[in-house]
Design a protein around this motif. Structure first.
Motif, PDB file in Angstrom:
ATOM      1  N   PHE A 124       0.794  -1.229   0.000  1.00  0.00           N
ATOM      2  CA  PHE A 124       0.000   0.000   0.000  1.00  0.00           C
ATOM      3  C   PHE A 124       0.825   1.277   0.000  1.00  0.00           C
ATOM      4  N   SER A 125       2.137   1.182   0.058  1.00  0.00           N
ATOM      5  CA  SER A 125       2.935   2.404   0.104  1.00  0.00           C
ATOM      6  C   SER A 125       3.806   2.617  -1.124  1.00  0.00           C
ATOM      7  N   SER A 126       3.985   1.594  -1.951  1.00  0.00           N
ATOM      8  CA  SER A 126       4.843   1.757  -3.127  1.00  0.00           C
ATOM      9  C   SER A 126       3.988   1.907  -4.382  1.00  0.00           C
ATOM     10  N   ASP A 127       4.595   2.454  -5.410  1.00  0.00           N
ATOM     11  CA  ASP A 127       3.875   2.648  -6.673  1.00  0.00           C
ATOM     12  C   ASP A 127       3.451   1.321  -7.288  1.00  0.00           C
ATOM     13  N   PHE A 128       4.367   0.368  -7.358  1.00  0.00           N
ATOM     14  CA  PHE A 128       4.015  -0.906  -7.974  1.00  0.00           C
ATOM     15  C   PHE A 128       3.037  -1.688  -7.107  1.00  0.00           C
ATOM     16  N   GLY A 129       3.065  -1.504  -5.800  1.00  0.00           N
ATOM     17  CA  GLY A 129       2.084  -2.151  -4.935  1.00  0.00           C
ATOM     18  C   GLY A 129       0.692  -1.593  -5.152  1.00  0.00           C
ATOM     19  N   LEU A 130       0.593  -0.270  -5.246  1.00  0.00           N
ATOM     20  CA  LEU A 130      -0.713   0.351  -5.487  1.00  0.00           C
ATOM     21  C   LEU A 130      -1.249  -0.022  -6.864  1.00  0.00           C
ATOM     22  N   PHE A 131      -0.363  -0.109  -7.846  1.00  0.00           N
ATOM     23  CA  PHE A 131      -0.798  -0.528  -9.176  1.00  0.00           C
ATOM     24  C   PHE A 131      -1.292  -1.973  -9.144  1.00  0.00           C
ATOM     25  N   SER A 132      -0.637  -2.822  -8.371  1.00  0.00           N
ATOM     26  CA  SER A 132      -1.081  -4.212  -8.235  1.00  0.00           C
ATOM     27  C   SER A 132      -2.475  -4.277  -7.612  1.00  0.00           C
ATOM     28  N   VAL A 133      -2.709  -3.476  -6.586  1.00  0.00           N
ATOM     29  CA  VAL A 133      -4.034  -3.442  -5.960  1.00  0.00           C
ATOM     30  C   VAL A 133      -5.066  -2.965  -6.967  1.00  0.00           C
ATOM     31  N   PHE A 134      -4.732  -1.945  -7.758  1.00  0.00           N
ATOM     32  CA  PHE A 134      -5.658  -1.448  -8.775  1.00  0.00           C
ATOM     33  C   PHE A 134      -5.983  -2.534  -9.789  1.00  0.00           C
ATOM     34  N   VAL A 135      -4.978  -3.269 -10.239  1.00  0.00           N
ATOM     35  CA  VAL A 135      -5.208  -4.331 -11.228  1.00  0.00           C
ATOM     36  C   VAL A 135      -6.082  -5.425 -10.642  1.00  0.00           C
ATOM     37  N   ILE A 136      -5.840  -5.810  -9.400  1.00  0.00           N
ATOM     38  CA  ILE A 136      -6.642  -6.848  -8.763  1.00  0.00           C
ATOM     39  C   ILE A 136      -8.098  -6.406  -8.643  1.00  0.00           C
ATOM     40  N   VAL A 137      -8.325  -5.177  -8.211  1.00  0.00           N
ATOM     41  CA  VAL A 137      -9.693  -4.663  -8.077  1.00  0.00           C
ATOM     42  C   VAL A 137     -10.357  -4.560  -9.447  1.00  0.00           C
ATOM     43  N   PHE A 138      -9.614  -4.112 -10.449  1.00  0.00           N
ATOM     44  CA  PHE A 138     -10.153  -3.995 -11.797  1.00  0.00           C
ATOM     45  C   PHE A 138     -10.559  -5.364 -12.347  1.00  0.00           C
ATOM     46  N   LEU A 139      -9.724  -6.376 -12.161  1.00  0.00           N
ATOM     47  CA  LEU A 139     -10.047  -7.711 -12.646  1.00  0.00           C
ATOM     48  C   LEU A 139     -11.237  -8.307 -11.916  1.00  0.00           C
ATOM     49  N   LEU A 140     -11.345  -8.067 -10.623  1.00  0.00           N
ATOM     50  CA  LEU A 140     -12.523  -8.539  -9.889  1.00  0.00           C
ATOM     51  C   LEU A 140     -13.784  -7.850 -10.402  1.00  0.00           C
ATOM     52  N   GLY A 141     -13.685  -6.565 -10.699  1.00  0.00           N
ATOM     53  CA  GLY A 141     -14.822  -5.850 -11.258  1.00  0.00           C
ATOM     54  C   GLY A 141     -15.217  -6.397 -12.617  1.00  0.00           C
TER      55      GLY A 141
END
Length: 46
Positions: A7-24
């Motif tokens: 939750f604090s790094s750029d690539f970590g936040l991008f990973s969270v975004f991708v996971i949420v996007f794929l679930l959506g």
């Protein structure tokens, strides 16, 4: 430590975004395809 990095790094936040996007997408695509299949069936009946 892993949660902090996620939750604090750029690539970590991008990973969270991708996971949420794929679930959506996994929720939206079946709804979309079922809707189109119903519309197609109604068009063939008429």
């Amino acid at each position: 430590m892993a949660w902090d990095l996620l939750f604090s790094s750029d690539f970590g936040l991008f990973s969270v975004f991708v996971i949420v996007f794929l679930l959506g997408m996994s929720v939206w695509f079946p709804y979309f395809f079922r809707k189109k299949m119903r519309e197609d069936e109604k068009r063939k009946v008429q």
